[in-house]
Design a protein around this motif. Structure first.
Motif, short mmCIF file in Angstrom:
data_model
loop_
_atom_site.label_atom_id
_atom_site.label_comp_id
_atom_site.label_asym_id
_atom_site.label_seq_id
_atom_site.Cartn_x
_atom_site.Cartn_y
_atom_site.Cartn_z
N THR A 41 2.19 -5.01 -2.74
CA THR A 41 1.35 -5.61 -2.94
C THR A 41 0.49 -4.09 -2.71
OG1 THR A 41 -0.21 -6.35 -1.06
CG2 THR A 41 0.50 -8.11 -2.61
N HIS A 42 -0.13 -4.18 -3.96
CA HIS A 42 -1.10 -2.36 -3.96
C HIS A 42 -0.76 -1.17 -4.05
CE1 HIS A 42 -3.97 -5.93 -2.22
NE2 HIS A 42 -5.01 -5.37 -2.98
N CYS A 43 0.38 -1.39 -4.89
CA CYS A 43 1.18 0.09 -4.56
C CYS A 43 0.75 0.65 -5.69
CB CYS A 43 3.03 -0.62 -4.95
SG CYS A 43 2.90 -1.12 -3.46
N VAL A 44 0.94 1.99 -5.96
CA VAL A 44 0.89 2.59 -6.80
C VAL A 44 2.37 3.83 -7.51
CG1 VAL A 44 -0.16 5.01 -7.91
CG2 VAL A 44 -0.97 3.34 -6.37
N ILE A 45 3.63 3.43 -8.50
CA ILE A 45 4.00 4.20 -8.61
C ILE A 45 4.18 4.74 -10.04
CG2 ILE A 45 6.26 2.62 -9.47
CD1 ILE A 45 5.02 0.62 -8.33
N SER A 46 4.69 5.69 -9.95
CA SER A 46 4.99 6.41 -11.56
C SER A 46 6.46 6.53 -11.31
CB SER A 46 4.36 7.76 -10.95
OG SER A 46 4.05 8.74 -12.16
N ALA A 47 6.64 6.30 -12.24
CA ALA A 47 8.60 6.49 -12.39
C ALA A 47 8.93 7.07 -14.71
CB ALA A 47 8.82 5.27 -12.38
N GLY A 48 10.55 7.40 -14.31
CA GLY A 48 10.83 8.01 -15.46
C GLY A 48 11.24 6.89 -16.44
N SER A 49 11.75 7.54 -17.67
CA SER A 49 12.51 6.92 -18.47
C SER A 49 13.53 5.29 -17.53
CB SER A 49 12.68 7.13 -19.36
OG SER A 49 13.93 8.54 -18.96
N ASP A 50 13.71 4.08 -18.47
CA ASP A 50 14.92 3.11 -18.12
C ASP A 50 15.22 3.04 -17.20
OD1 ASP A 50 17.10 2.24 -19.10
OD2 ASP A 50 18.17 3.28 -18.65
N CYS A 51 13.68 3.11 -16.28
CA CYS A 51 13.38 2.42 -15.09
C CYS A 51 13.08 0.04 -14.88
CB CYS A 51 11.94 2.62 -14.49
SG CYS A 51 12.51 4.96 -14.21
N THR A 52 13.24 -0.11 -14.21
CA THR A 52 12.81 -1.63 -13.50
C THR A 52 12.21 -1.72 -12.55
OG1 THR A 52 14.89 -2.29 -14.31
CG2 THR A 52 13.85 -3.74 -12.85
N ASN A 107 0.45 -1.25 0.37
CA ASN A 107 -0.32 0.12 0.28
C ASN A 107 0.79 1.32 0.21
OD1 ASN A 107 -2.61 -1.42 0.14
ND2 ASN A 107 -1.45 -1.70 2.10
N CYS A 108 1.81 1.71 -1.17
CA CYS A 108 2.74 2.21 -1.42
C CYS A 108 2.70 3.68 -2.43
CB CYS A 108 4.28 2.31 -0.69
SG CYS A 108 4.60 1.10 0.97
N GLN A 109 2.69 4.29 -1.82
CA GLN A 109 2.65 5.47 -3.68
C GLN A 109 3.80 6.22 -3.57
OE1 GLN A 109 -0.29 8.44 -3.32
NE2 GLN A 109 0.60 9.28 -5.09
N ILE A 110 4.83 5.92 -4.40
CA ILE A 110 6.12 5.63 -5.17
C ILE A 110 6.37 6.56 -6.53
CG2 ILE A 110 8.72 4.81 -5.87
CD1 ILE A 110 7.40 2.25 -3.89
#
Length: 143
Positions: A60-71, A45-48
């Motif tokens: 589980t249950h995470c919201v992830i927003s990431a830039g380019s060239d991420c894993t 339940n994290c937001q990253i």
């Protein structure tokens, strides 16, 4: 300074200025905003929010927003949005939107067997920056 452990119903927000080239281990129900070249290991339940060239692992249950060239390695029922040239693996019930030349690996259950369906953004009609979800073994657009 005394650090108190978080209880299950507590949440925490962390914003790191100039958080480039950093590593984080974060507990449940945490919101983390950082810069580029970060490594993040999160529980549930994290937001990253992170910049490019990042590695994010969440249960589980995470919201992830990431830039380019991420894993990104996220568990069940997560929502992922990432930039181009990224690699994403998610558990069942997850929704992913990725940029050009990214690869998404959806895991899902077929009876007692864990299956993996791979799609590449820009190939076979899979569009960039469009949310997808696996349903009964098929990749579907989410409205």
């Amino acid at each position: 300074m005394v650090v108190q452990p978080l209880r299950d119903h507590d949440s925490m927000e962390i914003i790191v200025s100039n958080g480039n080239a950093s590593a984080f281990l974060i507990p449940n129900k945490t919101t983390l905003t950082v810069g580029n070249e970060t490594s993040i290991h999160a529980l549930d339940n994290c937001q990253i929010n992170t910049g490019g060239n990042a590695y994010v692992q969440c249960r589980t249950h995470c919201v992830i927003s990431a830039g380019s060239d991420c894993t990104i390695d996220a568990g069940d029922f997560s929502r992922i949005q990432t930039g181009p040239d990224s690699k994403v693996i998610v558990g069942p019930g997850s929704v992913v939107s990725a940029g050009d030349n990214s690869e998404i690996r959806f895991t899902w259950w077929f009876g007692n067997k864990l299956e993996v369906t791979v799609c590449r953004i820009g190939k076979n009609g899979i569009l960039p920056n469009t949310p997808y979800k696996i349903i009964d073994g098929r990749i579907n657009v989410v409205n």
